[in-house]
Motif scaffolding. Structure first.
Motif, short mmCIF file in Angstrom:
data_model
loop_
_atom_site.label_atom_id
_atom_site.label_comp_id
_atom_site.label_asym_id
_atom_site.label_seq_id
_atom_site.Cartn_x
_atom_site.Cartn_y
_atom_site.Cartn_z
N HIS A 1 8.19 -15.46 1.41
CA HIS A 1 7.21 -16.43 0.92
C HIS A 1 6.18 -15.78 0.01
CE1 HIS A 1 7.87 -18.54 5.09
NE2 HIS A 1 8.97 -18.47 4.35
N ALA A 2 6.25 -14.48 -0.19
CA ALA A 2 5.13 -13.75 -0.79
C ALA A 2 5.34 -13.45 -2.27
CB ALA A 2 4.90 -12.46 -0.03
N ASP A 3 4.23 -13.48 -3.02
CA ASP A 3 4.24 -13.08 -4.42
C ASP A 3 3.68 -11.68 -4.58
OD1 ASP A 3 4.82 -15.82 -5.15
OD2 ASP A 3 2.71 -16.22 -4.73
N CYS A 4 2.90 -11.25 -3.59
CA CYS A 4 2.14 -10.02 -3.74
C CYS A 4 2.29 -9.19 -2.47
CB CYS A 4 0.67 -10.38 -3.97
SG CYS A 4 -0.45 -8.99 -3.89
N LEU A 5 2.52 -7.89 -2.62
CA LEU A 5 2.63 -6.99 -1.48
C LEU A 5 1.44 -6.05 -1.50
CD1 LEU A 5 4.42 -6.05 0.90
CD2 LEU A 5 5.51 -4.46 -0.66
N MET A 6 0.62 -6.10 -0.45
CA MET A 6 -0.50 -5.17 -0.36
C MET A 6 -0.11 -4.07 0.61
SD MET A 6 -3.78 -7.70 -0.39
CE MET A 6 -4.97 -6.59 -1.09
N VAL A 7 -0.06 -2.84 0.13
CA VAL A 7 0.44 -1.72 0.92
C VAL A 7 -0.73 -0.85 1.36
CG1 VAL A 7 2.04 0.20 1.00
CG2 VAL A 7 2.54 -1.75 -0.44
N THR A 8 -0.85 -0.62 2.65
CA THR A 8 -1.86 0.29 3.18
C THR A 8 -1.15 1.48 3.81
OG1 THR A 8 -1.85 -0.79 5.32
CG2 THR A 8 -3.41 -1.62 3.72
N GLY A 9 -1.89 2.56 4.01
CA GLY A 9 -1.32 3.73 4.68
C GLY A 9 -0.71 4.73 3.72
N PRO A 10 -0.48 5.95 4.20
CA PRO A 10 -0.04 7.05 3.34
C PRO A 10 1.45 7.06 3.04
CG PRO A 10 -0.37 7.85 5.55
CD PRO A 10 -0.75 6.41 5.58
N GLY A 11 2.19 6.05 3.49
CA GLY A 11 3.63 6.02 3.20
C GLY A 11 4.40 6.98 4.08
N THR A 12 4.35 6.78 5.40
CA THR A 12 5.13 7.67 6.28
C THR A 12 6.61 7.43 6.05
OG1 THR A 12 4.99 5.99 8.00
CG2 THR A 12 3.37 7.76 8.09
N LEU A 13 7.40 8.50 6.18
CA LEU A 13 8.84 8.39 5.94
C LEU A 13 9.48 7.39 6.91
CD1 LEU A 13 9.98 12.05 5.22
CD2 LEU A 13 8.84 10.41 3.74
N ALA A 14 8.90 7.28 8.11
CA ALA A 14 9.46 6.36 9.11
C ALA A 14 9.36 4.91 8.63
CB ALA A 14 8.73 6.52 10.44
N MET A 15 8.44 4.61 7.72
CA MET A 15 8.28 3.24 7.24
C MET A 15 9.02 2.99 5.94
SD MET A 15 6.73 1.16 9.19
CE MET A 15 6.08 -0.16 8.18
N ASP A 16 9.74 3.98 5.42
CA ASP A 16 10.46 3.83 4.15
C ASP A 16 11.36 2.61 4.15
OD1 ASP A 16 9.39 5.93 2.94
OD2 ASP A 16 11.20 7.18 2.85
N HIS A 17 12.18 2.49 5.20
CA HIS A 17 13.16 1.41 5.25
C HIS A 17 12.45 0.05 5.29
CE1 HIS A 17 16.87 -0.64 6.10
NE2 HIS A 17 16.35 -1.18 7.19
N ALA A 18 11.41 -0.05 6.13
CA ALA A 18 10.69 -1.32 6.25
C ALA A 18 10.02 -1.68 4.93
CB ALA A 18 9.64 -1.21 7.37
N LEU A 19 9.44 -0.68 4.26
CA LEU A 19 8.74 -0.94 3.00
C LEU A 19 9.72 -1.44 1.93
CD1 LEU A 19 6.12 -0.74 1.33
CD2 LEU A 19 6.74 1.62 0.81
N MET A 20 10.85 -0.74 1.82
CA MET A 20 11.83 -1.11 0.78
C MET A 20 12.46 -2.47 1.10
SD MET A 20 11.64 0.94 -1.52
CE MET A 20 10.67 2.40 -1.72
N VAL B 1 -3.66 -0.33 -1.47
CA VAL B 1 -4.96 -0.59 -0.84
C VAL B 1 -5.48 0.67 -0.17
CG1 VAL B 1 -6.16 -1.94 0.90
CG2 VAL B 1 -4.38 -3.01 -0.45
N GLY B 2 -6.63 1.14 -0.59
CA GLY B 2 -7.30 2.25 0.07
C GLY B 2 -6.93 3.61 -0.49
N ALA B 3 -7.54 4.65 0.08
CA ALA B 3 -7.34 6.02 -0.40
C ALA B 3 -5.96 6.55 -0.03
CB ALA B 3 -8.43 6.94 0.16
N CYS B 4 -5.38 6.10 1.09
CA CYS B 4 -4.10 6.66 1.56
C CYS B 4 -2.96 6.51 0.56
CB CYS B 4 -3.70 6.04 2.89
SG CYS B 4 -4.59 6.71 4.29
N PRO B 5 -2.69 5.31 0.00
CA PRO B 5 -1.56 5.22 -0.94
C PRO B 5 -1.81 5.94 -2.25
CG PRO B 5 -2.32 3.03 -0.28
CD PRO B 5 -3.30 4.00 0.24
N MET B 6 -3.02 6.48 -2.45
CA MET B 6 -3.30 7.26 -3.66
C MET B 6 -3.38 8.75 -3.33
SD MET B 6 -6.03 4.78 -5.42
CE MET B 6 -6.12 3.18 -4.68
N GLY B 7 -2.95 9.13 -2.13
CA GLY B 7 -2.89 10.55 -1.78
C GLY B 7 -4.21 11.13 -1.30
N GLY B 8 -5.16 10.26 -0.91
CA GLY B 8 -6.49 10.75 -0.58
C GLY B 8 -6.59 11.44 0.76
#
Lengths: 111, 177
Positions: free
Chosen positions: B81-100, B115-122
């Protein structure tokens, strides 16, 4: 019913008018810092880079570079910078361009 | 009848792009997606290992204080139902499958917001557990810095994604007072 209506009128609307008008609550937000251009010397820049826990600060050529994207607004650098740094007091940093978040501050000779 | 035929034609086949160069095509696609999303946006959020602070700010968007429904923004119950995906968190490898899977389940065109410092490597850099930079995984349209970004910063980022707001970054160097 009448009391409920009157209380609503008296206390007003809680919803922010944000995109139309500025919101006063933003003054207290933890936001990225800003440094006085040319007032940070290379020794102080190195201390600022060392104190940043999220590696948002770096020295590149003759500039102290703040990556706003990585900054967590912890303000540890402001304690080191003293009078040469202050809060940017700006929260609207959203951008399409990742490189626009790299803010350069020229490094000076004295501090 | 004419109106129905017009609607059917538009639903079945979008008009072919007239532009020739890649830059022109990108600009025309951007104009089309803005026209499509300009009034309303349904948002799916995904947590790729965040501490929960960004989620708590995201949830506040629908509170009476910030009330993002007044601007035509909504949380979607499913990626379909979504047009926009807002991603939070540093991108753990365990969430790769769910994210894709979430990204692929969303219908085109879609907007990705970091969203936030984590997805920008902070907070966490790239290491054996995290990607540390969302742009290595997905094409990011808008970056919203902050740790966590306040609901107002999130609102500004979403309106920027819809071209209903300008980027409002201050000048590169500001003298200290």
């Amino acid at each position: 019913m009448a009391n409920w209506f009157l209380r609503g009128v008296r206390q007003g609307v809680v919803t922010t008018a944000y995109p139309r008008r500025a919101d006063l609550s933003t003054a207290d937000l933890p936001v990225p810092p800003t440094f006085a251009s040319g007032r940070i010397n290379s020794e102080k820049a190195a201390r600022l880079v060392a104190v940043c826990p999220s590696s948002a600060l770096a020295v590149e050529a003759a500039d102290l570079v703040l990556d706003v994207g990585r900054c967590t607004g912890c303000q540890r650098c402001l304690r080191v910078a003293g009078e040469d740094g202050r809060s940017s007091a700006h929260f609207e940093w959203a951008t399409r361009d990742r490189h626009a978040l790299l803010v350069h501050f020229p490094i000076g000779e004295s501090s | 009848m004419i109106e129905n035929e017009e609607v059917d034609r538009r639903r079945d086949a979008p008009p072919a792009l007239r532009s020739s160069s890649v830059a022109e095509t990108a600009a025309e696609l951007h104009r089309r997606s803005v026209r499509l999303f300009g009034r309303s946006l349904h948002i799916r959020t995904i947590d790729t290992g965040s501490c929960g602070a960004c989620e708590s700010e995201l949830r506040l968007l629908s509170s009476p204080r910030y009330d993002f429904h007044r601007l035509g923004l909504f949380f979607a119950p499913a990626p379909r139902h979504a047009d926009c995906l807002m991603v939070t968190g540093p991108g753990t490898l365990a969430m790769d499958h769910a994210l894709m899977t979430t990204y692929e389940a969303m219908p085109d065109p879609k907007i990705v917001v970091a969203v936030g410092a984590c997805p920008m490597g902070g907070v966490f850099g790239r290491d054996q557990y995290t990607h540390g930079d969302l742009s290595t995984q997905l094409p990011v349209d808008v970056y919203i810095p902050g740790c966590p970004p306040s609901p107002l910063a999130l609102l500004q980022g979403l309106l920027l994604a819809l071209d209903r707001s300008q980027a409002r970054m201050p000048g590169r160097t500001e003298p200290a007072r």
